[in-house]
Scaffold this motif. Structure first.
Motif, PDB file in Angstrom:
ATOM      1  N   PRO A   8       0.825  -1.224   0.000  1.00 32.94           N
ATOM      2  CA  PRO A   8       0.000   0.000   0.000  1.00 32.94           C
ATOM      3  C   PRO A   8       0.852   1.264   0.000  1.00 32.94           C
ATOM      4  O   PRO A   8       1.853   1.359   0.731  1.00 32.94           O
ATOM      5  N   ASP A   9       0.455   2.241  -0.809  1.00 32.33           N
ATOM      6  CA  ASP A   9       1.214   3.491  -0.904  1.00 32.33           C
ATOM      7  C   ASP A   9       1.212   4.265   0.404  1.00 32.33           C
ATOM      8  O   ASP A   9       2.184   4.946   0.730  1.00 32.33           O
ATOM      9  N   ASP A  10       0.123   4.188   1.132  1.00 32.89           N
ATOM     10  CA  ASP A  10      -0.001   4.965   2.363  1.00 32.89           C
ATOM     11  C   ASP A  10       0.310   4.138   3.618  1.00 32.89           C
ATOM     12  O   ASP A  10      -0.120   4.478   4.722  1.00 32.89           O
ATOM     13  N   SER A  11       1.058   3.050   3.445  1.00 32.87           N
ATOM     14  CA  SER A  11       1.359   2.182   4.579  1.00 32.87           C
ATOM     15  C   SER A  11       2.225   2.898   5.611  1.00 32.87           C
ATOM     16  O   SER A  11       3.140   3.655   5.255  1.00 32.87           O
ATOM     17  N   ARG A  12       1.939   2.653   6.880  1.00 36.48           N
ATOM     18  CA  ARG A  12       2.734   3.201   7.983  1.00 36.48           C
ATOM     19  C   ARG A  12       3.100   2.077   8.943  1.00 36.48           C
ATOM     20  O   ARG A  12       3.105   2.263  10.154  1.00 36.48           O
ATOM     21  N   PHE A  13       3.442   0.930   8.398  1.00 42.27           N
ATOM     22  CA  PHE A  13       3.756  -0.229   9.228  1.00 42.27           C
ATOM     23  C   PHE A  13       5.026   0.031  10.037  1.00 42.27           C
ATOM     24  O   PHE A  13       6.004   0.577   9.539  1.00 42.27           O
ATOM     25  N   ASP A  14       4.994  -0.385  11.293  1.00 48.92           N
ATOM     26  CA  ASP A  14       6.118  -0.131  12.194  1.00 48.92           C
ATOM     27  C   ASP A  14       7.113  -1.296  12.123  1.00 48.92           C
ATOM     28  O   ASP A  14       7.000  -2.282  12.845  1.00 48.92           O
ATOM     29  N   PHE A  15       8.102  -1.163  11.241  1.00 52.37           N
ATOM     30  CA  PHE A  15       9.127  -2.194  11.114  1.00 52.37           C
ATOM     31  C   PHE A  15      10.146  -2.137  12.247  1.00 52.37           C
ATOM     32  O   PHE A  15      10.751  -3.148  12.593  1.00 52.37           O
ATOM     33  N   MET A  16      10.346  -0.970  12.801  1.00 53.03           N
ATOM     34  CA  MET A  16      11.397  -0.800  13.797  1.00 53.03           C
ATOM     35  C   MET A  16      11.116  -1.569  15.095  1.00 53.03           C
ATOM     36  O   MET A  16      12.034  -1.857  15.856  1.00 53.03           O
ATOM     37  N   TYR A 280      15.796  -9.649   4.783  1.00 52.78           N
ATOM     38  CA  TYR A 280      15.618  -9.520   6.238  1.00 52.78           C
ATOM     39  C   TYR A 280      16.626  -8.542   6.823  1.00 52.78           C
ATOM     40  O   TYR A 280      16.287  -7.703   7.668  1.00 52.78           O
ATOM     41  N   SER A 281      17.865  -8.615   6.369  1.00 51.54           N
ATOM     42  CA  SER A 281      18.925  -7.763   6.915  1.00 51.54           C
ATOM     43  C   SER A 281      18.680  -6.291   6.619  1.00 51.54           C
ATOM     44  O   SER A 281      18.871  -5.431   7.491  1.00 51.54           O
ATOM     45  N   ALA A 282      18.260  -5.981   5.394  1.00 53.78           N
ATOM     46  CA  ALA A 282      18.033  -4.579   5.023  1.00 53.78           C
ATOM     47  C   ALA A 282      16.924  -3.949   5.854  1.00 53.78           C
ATOM     48  O   ALA A 282      16.972  -2.756   6.168  1.00 53.78           O
ATOM     49  N   ILE A 283      15.924  -4.749   6.240  1.00 53.96           N
ATOM     50  CA  ILE A 283      14.777  -4.221   6.974  1.00 53.96           C
ATOM     51  C   ILE A 283      14.981  -4.287   8.483  1.00 53.96           C
ATOM     52  O   ILE A 283      14.660  -3.332   9.200  1.00 53.96           O
ATOM     53  N   CYS A 284      15.522  -5.398   8.966  1.00 52.46           N
ATOM     54  CA  CYS A 284      15.547  -5.654  10.409  1.00 52.46           C
ATOM     55  C   CYS A 284      16.918  -5.503  11.069  1.00 52.46           C
ATOM     56  O   CYS A 284      17.023  -5.610  12.298  1.00 52.46           O
ATOM     57  N   ILE A 285      17.973  -5.284  10.280  1.00 56.09           N
ATOM     58  CA  ILE A 285      19.307  -5.140  10.864  1.00 56.09           C
ATOM     59  C   ILE A 285      19.931  -3.792  10.509  1.00 56.09           C
ATOM     60  O   ILE A 285      20.224  -2.978  11.391  1.00 56.09           O
ATOM     61  N   SER A 286      20.129  -3.541   9.220  1.00 56.67           N
ATOM     62  CA  SER A 286      20.827  -2.319   8.799  1.00 56.67           C
ATOM     63  C   SER A 286      20.064  -1.058   9.195  1.00 56.67           C
ATOM     64  O   SER A 286      20.638  -0.130   9.783  1.00 56.67           O
ATOM     65  N   SER A 287      18.772  -1.017   8.883  1.00 56.11           N
ATOM     66  CA  SER A 287      17.987   0.187   9.178  1.00 56.11           C
ATOM     67  C   SER A 287      17.823   0.423  10.679  1.00 56.11           C
ATOM     68  O   SER A 287      18.082   1.536  11.159  1.00 56.11           O
ATOM     69  N   PRO A 288      17.415  -0.569  11.476  1.00 58.67           N
ATOM     70  CA  PRO A 288      17.307  -0.315  12.921  1.00 58.67           C
ATOM     71  C   PRO A 288      18.627   0.058  13.577  1.00 58.67           C
ATOM     72  O   PRO A 288      18.643   0.754  14.592  1.00 58.67           O
ATOM     73  N   MET A 289      19.735  -0.406  12.995  1.00 64.57           N
ATOM     74  CA  MET A 289      21.034  -0.074  13.560  1.00 64.57           C
ATOM     75  C   MET A 289      21.267   1.433  13.586  1.00 64.57           C
ATOM     76  O   MET A 289      21.972   1.965  14.448  1.00 64.57           O
ATOM     77  N   LEU A 290      20.642   2.153  12.644  1.00 62.28           N
ATOM     78  CA  LEU A 290      20.810   3.606  12.581  1.00 62.28           C
ATOM     79  C   LEU A 290      20.202   4.295  13.799  1.00 62.28           C
ATOM     80  O   LEU A 290      20.598   5.420  14.134  1.00 62.28           O
ATOM     81  N   ILE A 291      19.250   3.656  14.443  1.00 67.49           N
ATOM     82  CA  ILE A 291      18.654   4.237  15.652  1.00 67.49           C
ATOM     83  C   ILE A 291      19.706   4.337  16.747  1.00 67.49           C
ATOM     84  O   ILE A 291      19.788   5.339  17.473  1.00 67.49           O
ATOM     85  N   TYR A 292      20.534   3.306  16.849  1.00 67.78           N
ATOM     86  CA  TYR A 292      21.543   3.277  17.903  1.00 67.78           C
ATOM     87  C   TYR A 292      22.790   4.054  17.506  1.00 67.78           C
ATOM     88  O   TYR A 292      23.475   4.622  18.362  1.00 67.78           O
ATOM     89  N   ILE A 293      23.086   4.059  16.205  1.00 68.99           N
ATOM     90  CA  ILE A 293      24.227   4.849  15.747  1.00 68.99           C
ATOM     91  C   ILE A 293      23.906   6.331  15.834  1.00 68.99           C
ATOM     92  O   ILE A 293      24.748   7.148  16.225  1.00 68.99           O
ATOM     93  N   GLY A 294      22.660   6.698  15.472  1.00 70.97           N
ATOM     94  CA  GLY A 294      22.235   8.094  15.512  1.00 70.97           C
ATOM     95  C   GLY A 294      22.310   8.742  14.142  1.00 70.97           C
ATOM     96  O   GLY A 294      23.401   8.929  13.597  1.00 70.97           O
ATOM     97  N   LEU A 295      21.151   9.047  13.566  1.00 71.60           N
ATOM     98  CA  LEU A 295      21.127   9.738  12.286  1.00 71.60           C
ATOM     99  C   LEU A 295      21.488  11.199  12.471  1.00 71.60           C
ATOM    100  O   LEU A 295      21.060  11.842  13.436  1.00 71.60           O
ATOM    101  N   ARG A 296      22.258  11.743  11.573  1.00 74.71           N
ATOM    102  CA  ARG A 296      22.705  13.131  11.671  1.00 74.71           C
ATOM    103  C   ARG A 296      21.497  14.074  11.621  1.00 74.71           C
ATOM    104  O   ARG A 296      20.711  14.066  10.700  1.00 74.71           O
ATOM    105  N   GLY A 297      21.356  14.853  12.653  1.00 71.45           N
ATOM    106  CA  GLY A 297      20.286  15.847  12.693  1.00 71.45           C
ATOM    107  C   GLY A 297      18.954  15.292  13.124  1.00 71.45           C
ATOM    108  O   GLY A 297      17.991  16.024  13.287  1.00 71.45           O
ATOM    109  N   SER A 298      18.857  13.974  13.306  1.00 72.07           N
ATOM    110  CA  SER A 298      17.553  13.409  13.650  1.00 72.07           C
ATOM    111  C   SER A 298      17.160  13.664  15.087  1.00 72.07           C
ATOM    112  O   SER A 298      15.999  13.585  15.445  1.00 72.07           O
TER     113      SER A 298
END
Length: 312
Positions: A8-16, A280-298
Motif C-alpha cells: 500500500p502506498d499509504d502504509s505506515r507499518f512499524d518495522f522498527m 531480512y537484513s536490510a529491513i531488520c538489521i541495517s535500518s534499525p542499527m541507525l537508531i543506535y548509531i544516531g542519524l545526523r540531525g535526527s
C-alpha cells in the motif's frame, strides 16, 4: 487500468519494533556460526581438499546411480561422492585425495575406467593435488577479502558516516549467516560457493542502498522527524520494490532448486537462502542499527508543549 499494488502506498507499518527480536536472534546465529566454523569447519570440496573428479555419460542414456555408487564404494579408495548432473544419464564421481602421490591418483582413474568403461563414456577426468588445492584456498580467500574490502570502501564513500556504518554491519551480517548456512547444511564449499557468496554480497548491497537512498532523501525533506518514524517511512516507501525484487528472484531460484538438477542444486539453495537473509537484513538489521548509531540531525527535533512537532 489500475496497477497492482504490491505494498500500500499509504502504509505506515512499524518495522522498527522488530529490532527487539531481530538483533538478539541475529547475534545468536552469528555467535553459533563462529563457534561452528572454529569447531566443525566447512565441508570443503575437491577444489580445496584435493582429489579426483570424473564426469561420466551413460551410453544408453539411462544412468543407474545406485549401482555406480555401490561399485565405487567397493574400490576401497575411501569416501566417494556420486551424483547425477547435467542431462539425462550424466553422473559425477568425486574421490578423496589418495596417499601415494600421482601414481595413487592414476590408480583411481584406471580402476574407474575398467569398471565403468563398458557402460559409460568418460567426458571429464580432473585431478587436483594438495598443492593446487592449497593455492585455490588461498586465492579464494584473498578474492573474498578483497571484494568485501572494496564493497566496504564503496559504502563508506557512498553514504554519510552513520549510513555507511549501518550498511557495513548489514553486509558483514549477511556474509556470516551465509557461512553459517554452509556449516549447518554441510553443503560442499568450493569455488562455486565463493561465487555464491560474492553474489549475495552484491544483492545485500543493492537492497541496503535502495533503502538508505530513500532514508537520506527523507532526512533532507523531514528535518525534524524522529529517527524511528523516518526509518519506518523509508522502508514503507521502498517496500513495493523490495517485495517485487525478492519475490521474482526467489521464484527463479526456487525453480532452479526444484528442477535444476544436482549440478546446481547446492548453488541455487545458497542463493535462495541469501535472498531471504539479505531482505531480512536490510529491513531488520541495517535500518534499525541507525537508531543506535544516531542519524545526523535526527535528534534535533522541535517540541511544542513537550511533544514532538509534526513532520514538515
Amino acid at each position: 487500468m489500475r496497477l497492482i499494488r504490491l505494498w500500500p502506498d499509504d502504509s505506515r507499518f512499524d518495522f522498527m519494533k522488530f529490532r527487539r527480536f531481530s538483533f538478539p536472534l541475529s547475534a545468536l546465529f552469528s555467535v553459533v556460526t563462529v563457534v561452528l566454523l572454529l569447531t566443525v569447519g566447512l565441508n570443503f570440496g575437491i577444489d580445496f581438499k584435493g582429489g579426483t573428479l570424473m564426469e561420466l555419460q551413460a551410453k544408453s542414456g539411462q544412468a543407474d546411480v545406485g549401482k555406480v555408487r555401490q561399485a565405487a564404494d567397493s574400490f576401497g579408495f575411501g569416501e566417494v561422492e556420486v551424483q547425477e548432473f547435467g542431462t539425462a544419464g550424466g553422473i559425477s564421481l568425486r574421490f578423496a585425495i589418495q596417499e601415494g602421490g600421482e601414481a595413487a591418483q592414476s590408480a583411481v582413474v584406471q580402476k574407474a575406467r575398467d569398471t565403468f568403461g563398458a557402460e559409460y563414456e568418460f567426458q571429464r577426468v580432473e585431478t587436483v593435488g594438495p598443492r593446487v588445492s592449497g593455492e585455490l584456498v588461498q586465492s579464494g580467500t584473498v578474492g573474498i577479502i578483497l571484494a568485501v574490502i572494496a564493497v566496504l570502501f564503496y559504502l563508506w564513500f557512498r553514504f554519510e558516516r552513520e549510513l555507511a556504518v549501518g550498511a557495513i554491519i548489514g553486509t558483514l551480517h549477511d556474509i556470516v549467516l551465509t557461512l553459517g548456512f554452509f556449516v549447518i547444511t554441510r553443503h560442499e564449499f568450493n569455488m562455486t560457493s565463493i561465487a555464491a557468496i560474492l553474489t549475495i554480497v552484491g544483492y545485500s548491497l543493492n537492497e541496503t542502498v535502495v533503502v538508505f537512498d530513500r532514508t537520506r532523501e527523507l532526512m533532507r525533506r523531514y528535518k525534524t522527524m524522529p529517527s524511528v518514524d523516518l526509518l519506518n517511512l523509508s522502508i514503507n516507501n521502498t517496500m513495493s520494490r523490495t517485495v517485487m525484487t525478492a519475490v521474482t528472484t526467489a521464484l527463479s531460484l526456487l525453480a532452479l532448486v526444484l528442477f535444476g538438477g544436482r549440478a546446481i542444486e547446492g548453488f541455487a539453495q545458497v542463493m535462495l537462502y541469501g535472498v531471504v537473509i539479505c531482505t531480512y537484513s536490510a529491513i531488520c538489521i541495517s535500518s534499525p542499527m541507525l537508531i543506535y548509531i544516531g542519524l545526523r540531525g535526527s535528534e534535533a527535533t522541535k517540541t511544542v508543549g513537550g511533544k514532538v512537532a509534526p513532520a514538515e
